[in-house]
Write an enzyme that holds these catalytic residues in place. Structure first.
Site, PDB file in Angstrom:
ATOM      1  N   GLY A  31       0.812  -1.218   0.000  1.00 49.93           N
ATOM      2  CA  GLY A  31       0.000   0.000   0.000  1.00 49.93           C
ATOM      3  C   GLY A  31       0.841   1.262   0.000  1.00 49.93           C
ATOM      4  N   HIS A  37       4.107   1.501  -8.124  1.00 42.76           N
ATOM      5  CA  HIS A  37       3.134   0.408  -7.987  1.00 42.76           C
ATOM      6  C   HIS A  37       2.186   0.371  -9.196  1.00 42.76           C
ATOM      7  CE1 HIS A  37       3.884   1.360  -3.549  1.00 42.76           C
ATOM      8  NE2 HIS A  37       4.184   0.077  -3.601  1.00 42.76           N
ATOM      9  N   VAL A 176      10.557   3.018 -11.389  1.00 39.70           N
ATOM     10  CA  VAL A 176       9.938   4.310 -11.711  1.00 39.70           C
ATOM     11  C   VAL A 176      10.548   5.363 -10.786  1.00 39.70           C
ATOM     12  CG1 VAL A 176       7.778   5.613 -11.810  1.00 39.70           C
ATOM     13  CG2 VAL A 176       7.828   3.209 -12.508  1.00 39.70           C
ATOM     14  N   SER A 186       7.426   4.229  -0.950  1.00 39.75           N
ATOM     15  CA  SER A 186       6.481   4.669   0.078  1.00 39.75           C
ATOM     16  C   SER A 186       7.236   5.353   1.225  1.00 39.75           C
ATOM     17  CB  SER A 186       5.700   3.474   0.617  1.00 39.75           C
ATOM     18  OG  SER A 186       5.130   2.751  -0.457  1.00 39.75           O
TER      19      SER A 186
HETATM   20  P1  AMP Z   1       6.020  -2.386  -1.620  1.00 37.69           P
HETATM   21  O1  AMP Z   1       4.639  -1.824  -1.508  1.00 37.69           O
HETATM   22  O2  AMP Z   1       7.091  -1.434  -1.234  1.00 37.69           O
HETATM   23  O3  AMP Z   1       6.138  -3.742  -0.958  1.00 37.69           O
HETATM   24  O4  AMP Z   1       6.249  -2.653  -3.157  1.00 37.69           O
HETATM   25  C1  AMP Z   1       5.371  -3.462  -3.902  1.00 37.69           C
HETATM   26  C2  AMP Z   1       5.967  -3.708  -5.265  1.00 37.69           C
HETATM   27  O5  AMP Z   1       6.155  -2.467  -5.933  1.00 37.69           O
HETATM   28  C3  AMP Z   1       7.336  -4.385  -5.199  1.00 37.69           C
HETATM   29  O6  AMP Z   1       7.425  -5.360  -6.230  1.00 37.69           O
HETATM   30  C4  AMP Z   1       8.278  -3.244  -5.428  1.00 37.69           C
HETATM   31  O7  AMP Z   1       9.514  -3.621  -5.995  1.00 37.69           O
HETATM   32  C5  AMP Z   1       7.476  -2.402  -6.414  1.00 37.69           C
HETATM   33  N1  AMP Z   1       7.981  -1.026  -6.416  1.00 37.69           N
HETATM   34  C6  AMP Z   1       8.141  -0.211  -5.350  1.00 37.69           C
HETATM   35  N2  AMP Z   1       8.670   0.962  -5.731  1.00 37.69           N
HETATM   36  C7  AMP Z   1       8.844   0.890  -7.077  1.00 37.69           C
HETATM   37  C8  AMP Z   1       9.370   1.776  -8.064  1.00 37.69           C
HETATM   38  N3  AMP Z   1       9.824   3.000  -7.757  1.00 37.69           N
HETATM   39  N4  AMP Z   1       9.409   1.363  -9.339  1.00 37.69           N
HETATM   40  C9  AMP Z   1       8.964   0.116  -9.687  1.00 37.69           C
HETATM   41  N5  AMP Z   1       8.462  -0.765  -8.795  1.00 37.69           N
HETATM   42  C10 AMP Z   1       8.398  -0.389  -7.511  1.00 37.69           C
END
Ligand code: AMP
Length: 297
Positions: A31, A37, A176, A186
């Site tokens: 989240g 995301h 990204v 986040s």
């Molecule tokens: P998280 O909510 O931080 O557990 O991330 C969920 C998914 O989003 C994971 O696969 C992360 O690697 C991906 N993610 C988080 N930040 C980025 C970003 N800046 N660019 C691409 N994917 C991301």
């Protein structure tokens, strides 16, 4: 978009989709959603239907001194973002639903999780692998989408999927970034204005390595030094690691070869940030010589 809170309900919806011959795409998240995301959701929408997203702040992947209680939570905003991104199902299980009293199982991917993020955050990858395997079992997607932002996590999940012959394809999506190069995260929400500016040091360090590589540098120690120098020049940042590793084994290399990663972690104020760059041998220059590596930030 249907919001689902229970495992049974999610399994039933997934079973129905599969029975109709549909190809499920899955994006697990914690989240506090941002454009990183949403890029995973878009990749999933391109390949699959229905698209299922989960939001679960997984207590098992946070250390006792980490930010589980304070991790940003914005479920209403997240719901609206996912709805307009065209998500079909949003799974939001409670901690009790995922880990009822008596829960005993954990998943450990040996070796790959001992270094770097694994060393800095003991138990972290065990918590990640456990929750991801459980979510994959609940959702049973054909494709699951992960960001290269968390590249060691991605490598570990791929290993788990291979080792356990999971019937899912793990898809890696690009990082990204904000316009100033900072990788979206986040946890960027924790940064003060001055810290947010200082956070560009991670990107600047990777970019300096990229420039050195395009000028022909292939010595991994000198590339690490270049990254550490940039990080050290930022007073609000303190470096945890800045290394060149083999993309498969996560072992440090002495010279660029095959596919490598520049990986780094630094604390900016009290917030720990990570970033990385993919370094691939260009197929058109064999044998490897000057300018034969392509960098993807
Ligand atoms: P998280 O909510 O931080 O557990 O991330 C969920 C998914 O989003 C994971 O696969 C992360 O690697 C991906 N993610 C988080 N930040 C980025 C970003 N800046 N660019 C691409 N994917 C991301």
């Amino acid at each position: 978009m249907e919001v689902i809170h229970t495992i049974e309900w999610m399994k039933q919806a997934a079973r129905e989709a599969r029975a109709e011959g549909r190809v499920i795409g899955f994006v697990p998240t914690m989240g506090a959603l941002h454009a990183g995301h949403i890029s995973l959701v878009e990749a999933a929408r391109h390949d699959t239907s229905p698209v299922i997203v989960s939001i679960f702040v997984n207590p098992k992947q946070f250390g006792p001194q980490e930010d589980f209680a304070n991790y940003p939570r914005s479920i209403e905003d997240d719901r609206a973002k996912l709805e307009s991104a065209g998500v079909d199902f949003l799974l939001v299980p409670s901690v009790e639903e995922m880990y009822p009293t008596g829960f005993r199982t954990s998943v450990n991917v040996e070796g790959l999780g001992d270094r770097f993020e694994g060393r800095a955050r003991p138990g972290h990858f065990r918590g990640v692998a456990t929750v991801v395997l459980k979510l994959l079992e609940i959702v049973s997607p054909r494709f699951a989408y992960f960001g290269r932002k968390d590249v060691q996590q991605l490598r570990i999940i791929r290993q788990m999927a291979d080792d356990l012959a999971l019937d899912v394809e793990i898809v890696s999506c690009p990082i990204v970034r904000e316009p100033d190069g900072v990788a979206m995260s986040s946890r960027n929400a924790y940064l003060s204005a001055a810290e947010r500016k200082a956070a560009t040091a991670l990107y600047r360090a990777l970019d300096a390595a990229r420039q050195a590589i395009s000028a022909g540098e292939q010595d991994a120690f000198r590339l690490s030094e270049t990254m550490r120098r940039v990080l050290a020049s930022e007073p609000l940042a303190s470096t945890d690691y800045a290394e060149i590793v083999d993309a498969d084994s996560f072992e440090s290399v002495t010279r660029l070869r095959g596919t490598c990663l520049a990986i780094l972690a630094a604390r900016v104020g009290s917030t720990r940030l990570i970033d990385n760059m993919l370094i691939e041998a260009s197929p058109e220059t064999v044998p490897a010589d000057r300018n034969s590596y392509r960098c993807s930030l």
